[in-house]
Design an enzyme around this catalytic site. Structure first.
Site, PDB file in Angstrom:
ATOM      1  N   TYR A  55       0.949  -1.695   0.031  1.00  0.00           N
ATOM      2  CA  TYR A  55      -0.374  -0.320  -0.103  1.00  0.00           C
ATOM      3  C   TYR A  55       0.714   1.307  -0.349  1.00  0.00           C
ATOM      4  O   TYR A  55       0.187   2.574  -0.902  1.00  0.00           O
ATOM      5  CB  TYR A  55      -1.028  -0.186   1.574  1.00  0.00           C
ATOM      6  N   GLY A  57       2.909   3.946  -1.291  1.00  0.00           N
ATOM      7  CA  GLY A  57       3.263   3.917  -3.191  1.00  0.00           C
ATOM      8  C   GLY A  57       2.123   4.783  -3.783  1.00  0.00           C
ATOM      9  O   GLY A  57       0.518   4.478  -3.230  1.00  0.00           O
ATOM     10  N   GLY A  59      -1.548   3.505  -5.306  1.00  0.00           N
ATOM     11  CA  GLY A  59      -2.438   2.610  -5.541  1.00  0.00           C
ATOM     12  C   GLY A  59      -1.997   1.425  -4.408  1.00  0.00           C
ATOM     13  O   GLY A  59      -1.780   2.050  -3.440  1.00  0.00           O
ATOM     14  N   HIS A  75      -3.923   5.011   5.397  1.00  0.00           N
ATOM     15  CA  HIS A  75      -3.868   6.513   4.754  1.00  0.00           C
ATOM     16  C   HIS A  75      -4.901   6.440   3.731  1.00  0.00           C
ATOM     17  O   HIS A  75      -5.197   7.569   3.303  1.00  0.00           O
ATOM     18  CB  HIS A  75      -2.295   6.989   4.850  1.00  0.00           C
ATOM     19  N   ASP A  76      -4.493   5.996   2.451  1.00  0.00           N
ATOM     20  CA  ASP A  76      -5.553   5.611   1.505  1.00  0.00           C
ATOM     21  C   ASP A  76      -6.775   5.708   2.217  1.00  0.00           C
ATOM     22  O   ASP A  76      -7.601   5.982   0.880  1.00  0.00           O
ATOM     23  CB  ASP A  76      -4.791   4.524   0.156  1.00  0.00           C
ATOM     24  N   ASP A 119      -3.139  12.707   6.866  1.00  0.00           N
ATOM     25  CA  ASP A 119      -1.818  12.674   6.352  1.00  0.00           C
ATOM     26  C   ASP A 119      -0.856  12.810   8.365  1.00  0.00           C
ATOM     27  O   ASP A 119       0.675  12.057   8.141  1.00  0.00           O
ATOM     28  CB  ASP A 119      -1.166  14.049   5.978  1.00  0.00           C
TER      29      ASP A 119
END
Length: 155
Positions: A55, A57, A59, A75-76, A119
């Site tokens: 995860y 980076g 995608g 985070h995604d 973030d």
């Protein structure tokens, strides 16, 4: 006007037209990088997190390989929630400070505060999670398949 001047003017116009077709760059990644550096006190370069696990980076899929990769999945998911609120996380700029204790988000509108919180949470998670060099630049096609996809491949 001289022909050479016309050629230069034409080249500038064509360049500007081409530049207008380029999608906006993910501007807040610079801020995210600064939050990461503040949280980990500069102990690990931000680039080390850009191709880590399933995860960290661009995608993401499958099951996170470790705690650090879970930080990236969270985070995604947080950015996904920001999108559902009408925010555009990759271009949302926000205010933050790097204080001796830890980074902190500053004031801003709803999207700025939400994206900064995503973030900040990730940066603090990165700082406390162990980094396993074996999970950097892994073969995501082999190690990051969803269970359903992996079962279909074995049938």
């Amino acid at each position: 006007m001289y022909p050479a001047h016309l050629l230069v003017l034409l080249a500038v116009c064509v360049s500007l037209l081409g530049a207008s077709a380029i999608s906006p760059r993910p501007l807040n990644l610079i801020q995210f990088s600064q939050l990461i550096q503040c949280a980990n006190k500069g102990k690990r370069p931000t680039l080390h997190y850009m191709d880590y696990g399933c995860y960290c980076g661009k995608g993401g899929s499958g099951t996170p390989v470790d705690a650090l990769d879970r930080c990236c999945k969270t985070h995604d998911d947080c950015y996904g929630q920001a999108g559902k609120k009408g925010c555009i996380p990759f271009v949302t700029l926000y205010n933050f400070g790097c204080f001796p204790g830890a980074p902190q988000c500053g004031k801003g509108n709803t999207c700025q505060r939400f994206v900064c919180a995503c973030d900040l949470k990730a940066a603090l998670c990165f700082a406390k999670s162990p980094y396993n060099n074996n999970n950097y630049n892994i073969d995501t096609k082999k190690k990051c398949q969803t269970l359903i996809y992996a079962r279909l491949q074995t049938q």
